[in-house]
Design a protein around this motif. Structure first.
Motif, PDB file in Angstrom:
ATOM      1  N   UNK A 106      55.475  26.664  47.247  1.00  0.00           N
ATOM      2  CA  UNK A 106      55.472  28.108  47.085  1.00  0.00           C
ATOM      3  C   UNK A 106      54.251  28.526  46.276  1.00  0.00           C
ATOM      4  N   UNK A 107      53.483  29.467  46.819  1.00  0.00           N
ATOM      5  CA  UNK A 107      52.330  30.053  46.142  1.00  0.00           C
ATOM      6  C   UNK A 107      52.693  31.511  45.890  1.00  0.00           C
ATOM      7  N   UNK A 108      53.044  31.829  44.636  1.00  0.00           N
ATOM      8  CA  UNK A 108      53.582  33.131  44.268  1.00  0.00           C
ATOM      9  C   UNK A 108      52.599  33.835  43.331  1.00  0.00           C
ATOM     10  N   UNK A 109      52.181  35.040  43.719  1.00  0.00           N
ATOM     11  CA  UNK A 109      51.193  35.799  42.956  1.00  0.00           C
ATOM     12  C   UNK A 109      51.790  37.133  42.543  1.00  0.00           C
ATOM     13  N   UNK A 110      51.589  37.503  41.283  1.00  0.00           N
ATOM     14  CA  UNK A 110      51.810  38.870  40.813  1.00  0.00           C
ATOM     15  C   UNK A 110      50.468  39.372  40.299  1.00  0.00           C
ATOM     16  N   UNK A 111      50.092  40.583  40.728  1.00  0.00           N
ATOM     17  CA  UNK A 111      48.810  41.140  40.301  1.00  0.00           C
ATOM     18  C   UNK A 111      48.988  42.620  39.990  1.00  0.00           C
ATOM     19  N   UNK A 112      48.189  43.096  39.046  1.00  0.00           N
ATOM     20  CA  UNK A 112      48.282  44.490  38.614  1.00  0.00           C
ATOM     21  C   UNK A 112      46.897  44.999  38.253  1.00  0.00           C
ATOM     22  N   UNK A 148      42.012  31.139  44.078  1.00  0.00           N
ATOM     23  CA  UNK A 148      41.342  32.241  44.756  1.00  0.00           C
ATOM     24  C   UNK A 148      42.196  33.000  45.740  1.00  0.00           C
ATOM     25  N   UNK A 149      43.404  32.525  46.020  1.00  0.00           N
ATOM     26  CA  UNK A 149      44.230  33.131  47.069  1.00  0.00           C
ATOM     27  C   UNK A 149      45.138  34.198  46.455  1.00  0.00           C
ATOM     28  N   UNK A 150      44.790  35.449  46.660  1.00  0.00           N
ATOM     29  CA  UNK A 150      45.618  36.565  46.241  1.00  0.00           C
ATOM     30  C   UNK A 150      45.367  37.081  44.847  1.00  0.00           C
ATOM     31  N   UNK A 151      44.501  36.433  44.071  1.00  0.00           N
ATOM     32  CA  UNK A 151      44.374  36.751  42.651  1.00  0.00           C
ATOM     33  C   UNK A 151      43.201  37.661  42.322  1.00  0.00           C
ATOM     34  N   UNK A 152      42.248  37.815  43.251  1.00  0.00           N
ATOM     35  CA  UNK A 152      41.121  38.698  42.997  1.00  0.00           C
ATOM     36  C   UNK A 152      39.776  38.031  42.874  1.00  0.00           C
ATOM     37  N   UNK A 153      39.700  36.708  43.085  1.00  0.00           N
ATOM     38  CA  UNK A 153      38.429  36.011  42.919  1.00  0.00           C
ATOM     39  C   UNK A 153      37.476  36.180  44.098  1.00  0.00           C
ATOM     40  N   UNK A 154      37.889  36.922  45.137  1.00  0.00           N
ATOM     41  CA  UNK A 154      36.904  37.265  46.151  1.00  0.00           C
ATOM     42  C   UNK A 154      37.295  37.044  47.581  1.00  0.00           C
ATOM     43  N   UNK A 155      38.388  36.309  47.868  1.00  0.00           N
ATOM     44  CA  UNK A 155      38.735  36.060  49.255  1.00  0.00           C
ATOM     45  C   UNK A 155      39.255  37.314  49.947  1.00  0.00           C
ATOM     46  N   UNK A 186      48.658  50.005  39.817  1.00  0.00           N
ATOM     47  CA  UNK A 186      49.190  49.349  41.022  1.00  0.00           C
ATOM     48  C   UNK A 186      49.687  47.973  40.634  1.00  0.00           C
ATOM     49  N   UNK A 187      50.909  47.632  41.061  1.00  0.00           N
ATOM     50  CA  UNK A 187      51.498  46.317  40.815  1.00  0.00           C
ATOM     51  C   UNK A 187      51.970  45.763  42.153  1.00  0.00           C
ATOM     52  N   UNK A 188      51.617  44.522  42.439  1.00  0.00           N
ATOM     53  CA  UNK A 188      51.985  43.897  43.707  1.00  0.00           C
ATOM     54  C   UNK A 188      52.449  42.467  43.481  1.00  0.00           C
ATOM     55  N   UNK A 189      53.356  42.031  44.348  1.00  0.00           N
ATOM     56  CA  UNK A 189      53.761  40.622  44.409  1.00  0.00           C
ATOM     57  C   UNK A 189      53.533  40.141  45.833  1.00  0.00           C
ATOM     58  N   UNK A 190      53.016  38.929  45.973  1.00  0.00           N
ATOM     59  CA  UNK A 190      52.868  38.347  47.303  1.00  0.00           C
ATOM     60  C   UNK A 190      53.132  36.859  47.237  1.00  0.00           C
TER      61      UNK A 190
END
Length: 387
Positions: free
Chosen positions: A73-79, A303-310, A324-328
């Motif tokens: 599981x690759x779980x990201x929360x970003x805001x 780099x996947x989903x976190x904002x490093x550029x992909x 803005x708050x997101x989970x993916x």
């Protein structure tokens, strides 16, 4: 802060000393159970948590992320939020950070909310080694400064708890460790800029980002290594040091770090790494080198989903609105090979140090990226993979 004598330029604190849009100021943390004879202590399967929080004064943005690797599981929360005037407000939506004791203890919190129901934590980092100020990172591309950054790094232990899908896991100092860094300066952030001449095939043909960042923990010391090279292997930045946990012992500079990497067939993920460090003896001559072999055990695709550029719709410093708050979530086997190749991978590794005829086991972070052309390892173009 403007009431304290801390100013560096003839401006208030919230105004930085350059108008470059790419100025940033960021925290990074990683947190994971230590390894024992059966794997990682107290958890089933791979487990690694990485947290980041940044401010971008010239873009008017602050953002934060957490990425959890748990099993497959690759779980990201970003805001992301609009940056206010108070630079000591280190909160972004459900994220907040507290400096309890400078260069010693910090607390990072992610509160559960309807936007991020599956991951929350309340964690305190306690340093177990001195902070190390790394070599300054400076690079130009077509005369423009692309990197001009300063960073310090520190290893430590963690306490608190992590909650995943309403299941709380205690985090205890003697079982959980990691490292953190603070960096600031100029590096590419925010919305993509028009490439201009950089899009010319003559400029992209030899494009390369070769990067190693290792923080390796042993019983009495930490070895820290940072390397960036161009396609020909010339060093853009290099730094290697041994930091003793005993504050009475001076740091030991480890000169001329060299690397030998092996990659998984069909990609560029590292399966084994050897770092060799030259040392000086008391008379100034060369002593026997110090060798560290690293075997990745847990890979976290930072780099996947976190904002490093992909993802072109979510990059560090990109304007996402007032808040803005997101989970993916992604299944790790479904992360495409091209995604893995185009971002750094934060590997938790087991490592073995050989020194003066003795051997010691350790563990830590081995972050690596080999993006673009790097002939030494058989990568003559962006799409080349290991055989």
């Amino acid at each position: 802060m403007d009431d304290y004598p801390v100013h560096q330029i003839s401006e208030v604190v919230r105004h930085v000393g350059t108008s470059d849009r790419n100025f940033y100021d960021r925290y990074y943390f990683n947190c994971a159970p230590r390894f024992d004879g059966q794997g990682q202590s107290g958890v089933d399967g791979p487990f690694a948590l990485i947290i980041g929080l940044g401010q971008y004064p010239n873009l008017g943005v602050a953002d934060a992320f957490a990425v959890l690797r748990r099993g497959d599981d690759h779980l990201v929360v970003r805001a992301s939020k609009a940056l206010g005037e108070d630079r000591m407000d280190t909160s972004v939506g459900p994220f907040r950070l507290e400096v309890i004791e400078g260069l010693r203890r910090l607390r990072v919190v992610l509160e559960a909310s309807p936007d991020n129901p599956d991951l929350s934590f309340d964690l305190t980092f306690t340093a177990d080694s001195p902070a190390h100020l790394e070599a300054r990172h400076f690079d130009r591309s077509l005369e423009r400064v692309t990197f001009d950054t300063q960073r310090f790094v520190q290893s430590g232990t963690w306490s608190g708890s992590v909650t995943v899908e309403q299941v709380r896991t205690p985090v205890e100092d003697h079982q959980w460790s990691g490292n953190r860094d603070r960096s600031w300066g100029v590096r590419p952030v925010g919305e993509p800029e028009p490439p201009g001449r950089r899009a010319d095939p003559a400029e992209t043909e030899r494009s390369c980002f070769f990067w190693i960042y290792a923080v390796l923990r042993f019983s009495e010391f930490v070895i820290i290594t940072i390397l960036q090279e161009d396609a020909d292997g010339a060093r853009i930045v290099e730094d290697a040091v041994r930091l003793w946990r005993d504050p009475e012992r001076a740091p030991e500079t480890l000169a001329l770090p060299e690397h030998t990497l092996r990659f998984a067939p069909g990609g560029r993920e590292v399966t084994h790494a050897e770092l060799v460090f030259q040392r000086r003896d008391p008379s100034g001559g060369l002593a026997d080198p110090l060798r560290v072999e690293c075997t990745p055990a847990v890979a976290c695709y930072i780099g996947v989903g976190t904002g490093y550029g992909l993802e072109q719709d979510w990059r560090h410093g990109m304007w996402q609105g007032p808040l803005t708050v997101q989970q993916l979530r992604r299944a790790v086997p479904e992360i495409a090979p091209w995604e893995r190749m185009l971002c750094p991978v934060d590997n938790l590794v087991r490592c073995t140090l050989s020194e003066d005829g003795g051997i010691e086991e350790g563990e830590g972070l081995f972050e690596c990226a080999v993006i673009g052309t790097y002939p030494r390892y058989g990568f003559h173009g962006l799409g080349d993979v290991a055989e």
